[in-house]
Design an enzyme around this catalytic site. Structure first.
Site, PDB file in Angstrom:
ATOM      1  N   SER A   1      38.288  40.831  39.787  1.00 15.71           N
ATOM      2  CA  SER A   1      38.003  41.148  41.189  1.00 15.71           C
ATOM      3  C   SER A   1      39.335  41.116  41.928  1.00 15.71           C
ATOM      4  O   SER A   1      40.010  40.076  41.934  1.00 15.71           O
ATOM      5  CB  SER A   1      37.031  40.107  41.747  1.00 15.71           C
ATOM      6  OG  SER A   1      36.516  40.534  42.985  1.00 15.71           O
ATOM      7  N   GLU A   2      39.727  42.238  42.535  1.00 17.46           N
ATOM      8  CA  GLU A   2      41.124  42.303  42.992  1.00 17.46           C
ATOM      9  C   GLU A   2      41.455  41.373  44.153  1.00 17.46           C
ATOM     10  O   GLU A   2      42.613  41.148  44.450  1.00 17.46           O
ATOM     11  CB  GLU A   2      41.556  43.749  43.296  1.00 17.46           C
ATOM     12  CG  GLU A   2      40.878  44.393  44.474  1.00 17.46           C
ATOM     13  CD  GLU A   2      40.004  45.556  44.035  1.00 17.46           C
ATOM     14  OE1 GLU A   2      39.377  45.459  42.953  1.00 17.46           O
ATOM     15  OE2 GLU A   2      39.951  46.547  44.768  1.00 17.46           O
ATOM     16  N   ASN A   3      40.427  40.814  44.801  1.00 14.15           N
ATOM     17  CA  ASN A   3      40.716  39.825  45.836  1.00 14.15           C
ATOM     18  C   ASN A   3      41.098  38.465  45.257  1.00 14.15           C
ATOM     19  O   ASN A   3      41.397  37.541  46.006  1.00 14.15           O
ATOM     20  CB  ASN A   3      39.530  39.686  46.804  1.00 14.15           C
ATOM     21  CG  ASN A   3      38.229  39.387  46.101  1.00 14.15           C
ATOM     22  OD1 ASN A   3      37.963  39.882  45.010  1.00 14.15           O
ATOM     23  ND2 ASN A   3      37.414  38.552  46.707  1.00 14.15           N
TER      24      ASN A   3
ATOM     25  N   SER B   1      46.994  38.811  41.339  1.00 11.33           N
ATOM     26  CA  SER B   1      45.908  39.748  41.053  1.00 11.33           C
ATOM     27  C   SER B   1      46.465  41.143  40.769  1.00 11.33           C
ATOM     28  O   SER B   1      46.039  41.819  39.826  1.00 11.33           O
ATOM     29  CB  SER B   1      44.952  39.795  42.240  1.00 11.33           C
ATOM     30  OG  SER B   1      43.870  40.646  41.968  1.00 11.33           O
TER      31      SER B   1
END
Lengths: 216, 217
Positions: free
Chosen positions: A50-52, A90
């Site tokens: 999840s890129e967050n 990330s």
């Protein structure tokens, strides 16, 4: 595996699922791509990024933690074995080639592997978020989209007209009609979805494509 | 440690401000409220996104405190797009990974970063392209701010920080990239109560701590 696929999105998600291997680190875009895990066989476990800021993204179960959301800002969960990190790390994972597959939606894809999916000038300018980094850095980029736009026009083009998200980045397109691979020579039609004829795909695809001899 | 009244005195018109958060998660909501109350104007805002109209940094846009925003995504706050199209707000859209790297560069003494992200797209417009070993990269310049507004879960009185879940996001990066770093925390503990191995941002980077819910000595 669900045996009856009732709508185009399910057909697309089920076919994309076949591209994922056990242990793959996978980033799924918002919308249709998030349906892909529903179609994975039981012996295939992928690790969702999840890129967050975490790996081990899981479905929402139980209480909502306001500090735990997915990349769409929706309440989410983290699976045992997951890990949190900051936005810098990330995107080091993403750009650095540590994500095996990314699955994104598309507005247009062209024969050079260009993808447009982040803005429509004068209409929609939401921003690219993490999409440009994902298509640049992921080892494999799969565009999962319906074959045609709402107005019936082909989204698979000889040349994109909308502003690009990435240049020469797409490896594969999965639609409810067909599966294409992007090669040096342009699009190669690899598969027809069940019950779809080659004539239908020709009719609904603006770009030229080579037909894999195995299909003829 | 600092009270809400003191927070309000740290802002001036025309400032550049960074705020942590991803769609409002990890954004120090009470510090954003303090900025609104301080009536500060014409700020340049650096944040991942402009969140929603009511949460995150969104209210700063809605209440027209921002002159320019540098962000990766504005789609969840319709007011940002409306002001942009009306010519009332300047918006610089930056790919999320590039935004993170630009903040890192600003905070770590680098003159910029070379990234392949955005090559062949509108993102490359006006930027220097550098070829390294046959591959093209964009030179992306550092970002810094006068004030960073951060959110952490826990701090000790030396300012050492621990973040919670996905609320970490841009906060640790921004702690390095501003002249004054203000952190809103949920809990404050004594020095020594956080194991040095667990510290995510060392206290030397933190200038002011605001304990959520009000003023504590």
């Amino acid at each position: 595996m669900i045996s009856t696929l009732i709508n185009p999105k399910q057909i697309i998600a089920a076919r994309v699922a076949k591209e994922l291997s056990d242990g793959d680190v996978v980033n799924l875009g918002i919308g249709l791509p998030t349906m892909v895990p529903n179609f994975l066989p039981e012996d295939v476990n992928v690790i969702l990024q999840s890129e967050n800021g975490y790996i081990g993204l899981g479905p929402l179960e139980g209480d909502i933690d306001p500090d735990l959301v997915n990349a769409g800002g929706q309440p989410s969960s983290i699976l045992p074995g997951g890990a949190f990190f900051d936005s810098l790390f990330s995107f080091e994972l993403i750009r650095g080639g540590h994500v095996d597959v990314t699955v994104l939606g598309g507005l247009e894809v062209d024969a050079k592997g260009n993808l447009a999916n982040w803005m429509v000038p004068g209409k929609m300018v939401p921003g690219m978020g993490g999409a440009m980094d994902l298509v640049t850095g992921a080892k494999k980029v799969i565009v999962a989209m319906e074959h045609m736009a709402k107005n019936g026009s082909s989204k698979i083009l000889q040349q994109c007209r909308l502003p690009l998200t990435g240049k020469g980045v797409v490896d594969m397109i999965v639609t409810e009609l067909a599966v294409f691979r992007v090669t040096e020579a342009g699009f190669v039609l690899e598969e027809l979805q069940e019950g779809v004829s080659l004539e239908t795909v020709r009719e609904k695809t603006e770009a030229a494509f080579i037909v894999n001899p195995a299909l003829a | 440690m600092i009270s809400m009244e003191e927070v309000s005195t740290l802002f001036t018109d025309g400032m550049t401000i960074m705020a942590g958060g991803f769609m409002g998660v990890g954004t120090p909501q009470e510090l954003v409220s303090a900025m609104l109350e301080a009536n500060v104007r014409d700020i340049t805002l650096i944040a991942n996104d402009t969140a929603f109209t009511e949460t995150g940094v969104g209210p700063l846009i809605v209440n027209r405190r921002v002159k320019k925003v540098i962000a990766s995504h504005i789609g969840t706050n319709p007011e940002t797009g409306r002001q942009m199209i009306a010519g009332e707000l300047e918006v610089e859209l930056v790919p999320q990974g590039t935004l993170a790297e630009r903040v890192r560069a600003g905070g770590s003494g680098l003159g910029g970063v070379l990234t392949p992200t955005g090559v062949g797209t509108v993102v490359e417009e006006g930027k220097e392209k550098i070829t390294v070993d046959g591959r093209e990269f964009l030179l992306e310049k550092p970002l810094r701010a006068e004030v960073a507004l951060l959110k952490a879960y826990k701090a000790d009185k030396a300012g050492n920080l621990i973040y919670h879940r996905s609320a970490r996001n841009f906060n640790p990066l921004m702690a390095l990239a501003a002249d004054t770093v203000i952190v809103q925390v949920e809990q404050i503990v004594e020095i020594g109560d956080i194991d040095p191995d667990e510290v995510m941002t060392p206290g030397i980077l933190v200038d002011k701590i605001f304990v959520q819910g009000g003023c504590q000595s």
